[in-house]
Design a protein around this motif. Structure first.
Motif, mmCIF file in Angstrom:
data_model
loop_
_atom_site.group_PDB
_atom_site.id
_atom_site.type_symbol
_atom_site.label_atom_id
_atom_site.label_comp_id
_atom_site.label_asym_id
_atom_site.label_seq_id
_atom_site.Cartn_x
_atom_site.Cartn_y
_atom_site.Cartn_z
ATOM 1 N N ILE A 20 0.488 -0.998 0.050
ATOM 2 C CA ILE A 20 -0.270 0.181 -0.087
ATOM 3 C C ILE A 20 0.892 1.271 0.074
ATOM 4 C CG2 ILE A 20 -1.599 1.528 1.510
ATOM 5 C CD1 ILE A 20 -2.866 -1.242 2.212
ATOM 6 N N ALA A 21 1.885 1.021 0.909
ATOM 7 C CA ALA A 21 2.872 2.423 1.364
ATOM 8 C C ALA A 21 3.550 2.551 -0.475
ATOM 9 C CB ALA A 21 3.655 2.117 2.000
ATOM 10 N N LEU A 22 3.966 1.344 -1.032
ATOM 11 C CA LEU A 22 4.153 1.886 -2.570
ATOM 12 C C LEU A 22 3.808 2.057 -3.604
ATOM 13 C CD1 LEU A 22 6.778 -1.191 -2.517
ATOM 14 C CD2 LEU A 22 7.629 0.730 -2.420
ATOM 15 N N LEU A 23 2.000 2.362 -3.290
ATOM 16 C CA LEU A 23 1.120 2.369 -4.359
ATOM 17 C C LEU A 23 1.291 3.468 -4.118
ATOM 18 C CD1 LEU A 23 -0.400 0.771 -6.389
ATOM 19 C CD2 LEU A 23 -2.296 0.132 -4.494
ATOM 20 N N VAL A 24 0.893 4.403 -2.690
ATOM 21 C CA VAL A 24 0.729 5.396 -2.090
ATOM 22 C C VAL A 24 2.235 5.993 -3.351
ATOM 23 C CG1 VAL A 24 1.135 7.440 -0.726
ATOM 24 C CG2 VAL A 24 -0.784 5.056 -1.102
ATOM 25 N N ALA A 25 3.421 5.390 -2.999
ATOM 26 C CA ALA A 25 4.738 6.575 -3.667
ATOM 27 C C ALA A 25 4.544 6.132 -5.154
ATOM 28 C CB ALA A 25 5.622 5.485 -2.833
ATOM 29 N N PHE A 26 3.608 5.252 -5.468
ATOM 30 C CA PHE A 26 4.148 5.722 -6.972
ATOM 31 C C PHE A 26 2.854 6.761 -7.660
ATOM 32 C CE2 PHE A 26 1.011 4.055 -10.447
ATOM 33 C CZ PHE A 26 2.211 3.699 -12.143
ATOM 34 N N VAL A 27 1.645 6.772 -6.897
ATOM 35 C CA VAL A 27 0.840 7.999 -7.007
ATOM 36 C C VAL A 27 1.652 9.260 -6.955
ATOM 37 C CG1 VAL A 27 -1.374 8.812 -7.012
ATOM 38 C CG2 VAL A 27 -1.231 6.662 -7.036
ATOM 39 N N VAL A 28 2.227 9.543 -5.897
ATOM 40 C CA VAL A 28 3.016 10.463 -5.646
ATOM 41 C C VAL A 28 4.277 11.033 -6.672
ATOM 42 C CG1 VAL A 28 4.371 11.958 -3.960
ATOM 43 C CG2 VAL A 28 2.376 10.812 -3.126
ATOM 44 N N TRP A 29 5.082 9.957 -7.016
ATOM 45 C CA TRP A 29 6.046 10.104 -8.088
ATOM 46 C C TRP A 29 5.213 10.330 -9.422
ATOM 47 C CZ3 TRP A 29 10.412 11.544 -9.550
ATOM 48 C CH2 TRP A 29 10.479 10.731 -11.052
ATOM 49 N N GLN A 30 4.004 9.352 -9.761
ATOM 50 C CA GLN A 30 3.894 10.127 -11.411
ATOM 51 C C GLN A 30 2.964 11.821 -11.561
ATOM 52 O OE1 GLN A 30 3.411 7.439 -13.160
ATOM 53 N NE2 GLN A 30 4.853 7.677 -11.954
ATOM 54 N N ARG A 31 3.033 12.540 -10.259
ATOM 55 C CA ARG A 31 2.437 13.714 -9.889
ATOM 56 C C ARG A 31 3.863 14.332 -9.416
ATOM 57 N NH1 ARG A 31 -2.282 16.345 -9.125
ATOM 58 N NH2 ARG A 31 -1.606 18.569 -7.293
ATOM 59 N N LEU A 32 4.951 14.155 -8.820
ATOM 60 C CA LEU A 32 6.091 14.862 -9.346
ATOM 61 C C LEU A 32 6.276 14.876 -11.110
ATOM 62 C CD1 LEU A 32 6.550 13.635 -6.162
ATOM 63 C CD2 LEU A 32 5.691 16.485 -6.762
ATOM 64 N N ASN A 33 6.658 13.386 -11.595
ATOM 65 C CA ASN A 33 7.210 13.579 -12.926
ATOM 66 C C ASN A 33 6.955 14.415 -13.849
ATOM 67 O OD1 ASN A 33 8.881 12.091 -15.146
ATOM 68 N ND2 ASN A 33 8.044 10.250 -14.545
ATOM 69 N N SER A 34 8.246 14.717 -14.635
ATOM 70 C CA SER A 34 7.497 16.201 -15.496
ATOM 71 C C SER A 34 7.596 15.289 -16.646
ATOM 72 C CB SER A 34 8.186 17.439 -14.361
ATOM 73 O OG SER A 34 9.517 17.726 -15.030
ATOM 74 N N ALA A 35 8.719 14.587 -16.810
ATOM 75 C CA ALA A 35 8.831 14.357 -18.040
ATOM 76 C C ALA A 35 7.826 12.967 -18.447
ATOM 77 C CB ALA A 35 10.490 12.765 -17.919
ATOM 78 N N GLU A 36 7.358 12.345 -18.416
ATOM 79 C CA GLU A 36 7.167 11.506 -19.205
ATOM 80 C C GLU A 36 6.077 10.100 -18.281
ATOM 81 O OE1 GLU A 36 5.770 9.611 -23.033
ATOM 82 O OE2 GLU A 36 7.553 10.199 -22.575
ATOM 83 N N PRO A 37 5.691 10.135 -16.565
ATOM 84 C CA PRO A 37 5.198 9.618 -16.037
ATOM 85 C C PRO A 37 4.571 8.074 -16.557
ATOM 86 C CG PRO A 37 3.500 11.115 -16.421
ATOM 87 C CD PRO A 37 4.443 11.909 -17.111
ATOM 88 N N LEU A 38 3.954 7.173 -16.510
ATOM 89 C CA LEU A 38 3.783 5.706 -16.459
ATOM 90 C C LEU A 38 2.005 5.630 -16.917
ATOM 91 C CD1 LEU A 38 4.942 2.706 -15.122
ATOM 92 C CD2 LEU A 38 4.884 3.250 -17.038
ATOM 93 N N VAL A 39 1.484 6.842 -15.510
ATOM 94 C CA VAL A 39 0.050 7.671 -15.399
ATOM 95 C C VAL A 39 -0.404 8.625 -15.771
ATOM 96 C CG1 VAL A 39 -1.638 6.741 -14.510
ATOM 97 C CG2 VAL A 39 -0.193 4.970 -14.687
ATOM 98 N N PRO A 40 0.387 9.794 -16.569
ATOM 99 C CA PRO A 40 -0.062 10.580 -16.482
ATOM 100 C C PRO A 40 -2.092 10.935 -15.757
ATOM 101 C CG PRO A 40 -0.293 9.711 -18.955
ATOM 102 C CD PRO A 40 -0.364 9.218 -18.270
#
Length: 493
Positions: free
Chosen positions: A247-267
């Protein structure tokens, strides 16, 4: 050849197929149908594999879960790989891996080896699936894209039902190994057709979000393993820690998708479109239902009713017939009716049919008492699979269609993974409650249970387990009430 010349040549190939894109779709559908059939084909062979490989119920569910997990985790990145290196090339590579892994599956003699072979099957499927949706989006003109996606979505729905039926016939007639061997000739035909008909579309560069891949993959594995093994390990501290870490890694994944300014896996901007968000919720429910309902039903049919694998699989025929028969007329309705009406009816009908099935799933019931509710479920499913696929990307701009397709496929697979893991927990726990020891061996085998009292208790365990897919139909029904009117040109005419 220079990159410009290559793009020109591939562009010409695409243009040639633009005049008649349907042969391309049918070529892709063969391989897509095959990999989706393998999501559910093992369910009817479960009792036979338990007996032949001396395995537990949980171990045989892992045969399906391993495939789903290996399918789900890379699917977000394999779509981008297709854009970068060529969708046709990735599709053919995945088809090759899948077909060879099918041969490996059929030749295994232990459940552990079968699980490993299924992982490679899943990786092949993961390479293929995003390419099918991406190619369809690129070769069909906007006026035909809805119809093409309806065919694609209907293929997914029909495959989930045909899998257990085909598995029953093959297991009964030739042995469980042939549920995998049958993929070899089909894979060869699919390869030749795709090689000849699918155009080599232009490629373009991508920056790959490898951190996103690692975070999402680790989160899915920890959640799936923790949930599926939880009951068997008595929910030990390390199991709970795995689930919490997932669950923690899933939350981290969503946060990273929001922070990734290049090309996130899930826009995350995709989810600003309400219909895309609702479609993802609906298809996650359907993925979990498709992965979950077959195991308890097939075990009940063979252990309680004494059905052969073929006879057990034939219980699903009404569901398959209604799904196939209604696919085309429902596809036409998708362009004219509000998606809330279409999918709302679908989820409501399926839920009613499933509740009737739950009520009648007892020893000694007549075949028609199971066939009728299965037919009702099939009617409902016909109003869900294709319309959901057609509606998901309908409002998205074309530049986001590829990303939307990848997220939609991944969401369906995540639902399947979690559905398979959850049904394993439920079956294990209910069998342990009613028949201690049955979850490991014995009553879960292929032979009919001779003791009427034991058969009744086994039926109750399977009934209890089937409340999971019933609940997911209810969740889906609530979700589709949030659809808004589509914005595409010509809607309602």
């Amino acid at each position: 050849m220079t990159q410009g010349a290559s793009a020109s040549a591939t562009g010409q190939a695409a243009a040639q197929d633009q005049s008649s894109p349907w042969p391309v779709l049918w070529a892709l559908v063969i391989g897509f149908f095959m990999i989706l059939v393998d999501l559910t084909i093992v369910t009817v062979a479960t009792p036979t594999i338990i007996e032949d490989l001396d395995a537990s119920v949980n171990e045989v569910v892992w045969v399906t879960s391993a495939y789903m997990l290996a399918y789900a985790v890379p699917v977000l990145i394999t779509g981008r790989l297709g854009d970068r290196y060529g969708s046709k090339r990735l599709y053919l590579a995945g088809l090759t891996v899948f077909t060879l892994a099918s041969l490996w599956c059929g030749l295994t003699t232990t459940v552990e080896a079968l699980i490993v072979a299924r992982i490679f099957q899943g990786l092949g499927a993961s390479l293929m699936t995003p390419q099918t949706m991406a190619i369809i989006t690129r070769i069909f003109p906007p006026a035909q894209r809805g119809s093409a996606m309806a065919v694609w979505g209907a293929t997914a729905g029909v495959a989930m039902v045909v899998g257990p039926i085909l598995g029953g016939v093959l297991t009964d007639g030739l042995g469980w190994e042939w549920i995998f061997f049958v993929n070899i000739p089909v894979g060869l035909v699919a390869f030749v057709m795709a090689w000849r008909r699918v155009p080599a579309l232009p490629t373009h560069a991508h920056s790959f979000d490898w951190l996103g891949v690692v975070l999402s993959g680790a989160a899915m594995f920890l959640l799936c393993f923790g949930i599926q093994e939880g009951h068997e390990k008595d929910w030990a501290g390390w199991i709970l820690a795995m689930i919490a870490a997932g669950i923690a890694l899933l939350v981290a994944f969503v946060v990273w998708q929001r922070l990734n300014s290049a090309e996130p896996l899930v826009p995350l901007s995709l989810f600003k479109d309400r219909n895309f968000s609702v479609s993802n919720a609906a298809i996650a429910c359907m993925g979990s239902i498709g992965a979950a309902f077959g195991f308890p039903l097939m075990l009940y049919a063979q252990a309680v009713r004494g059905d052969s694998p073929t006879e057990a699989a034939l219980l699903l025929v009404p569901m398959a017939v209604m799904s196939i028969f209604l696919a085309q007329p429902v596809g036409r309705l998708t362009d004219r009716l509000h998606p809330r009406q279409v999918m709302g009816f679908g989820f409501a009908a399926s839920l009613v049919g499933f509740l009737i099935l739950l009520w009648r799933l007892q020893p000694g019931v007549a075949v028609w008492e199971i066939a009728v509710p299965m037919g009702i479920v099939g009617i409902g499913n016909a109003f869900i699979w294709a319309p959901t696929a057609a509606t998901a990307n309908r409002n998205l701009p074309l530049r986001l269609a590829g990303a939307g397709s990848g997220v939609y496929n991944a969401t369906r697979q995540v639902g399947s993974v979690l559905g398979a893991a959850a049904i394993a927990v439920l079956m294990d726990s209910r069998l342990a409650h009613y028949l201690p020891g049955a979850a490991t061996h014995g009553e879960a085998g292929a032979a009919q249970i001779p003791d009427p009292h034991v058969a009744e208790l086994f039926s109750k365990a399977m009934q209890d387990s089937l409340w999971l897919p019933a609940a997911m139909y209810a969740v889906g029904l609530v979700a589709v009430m949030f659809y808004e009117k589509p914005r595409h040109e010509g809607f309602g005419h």
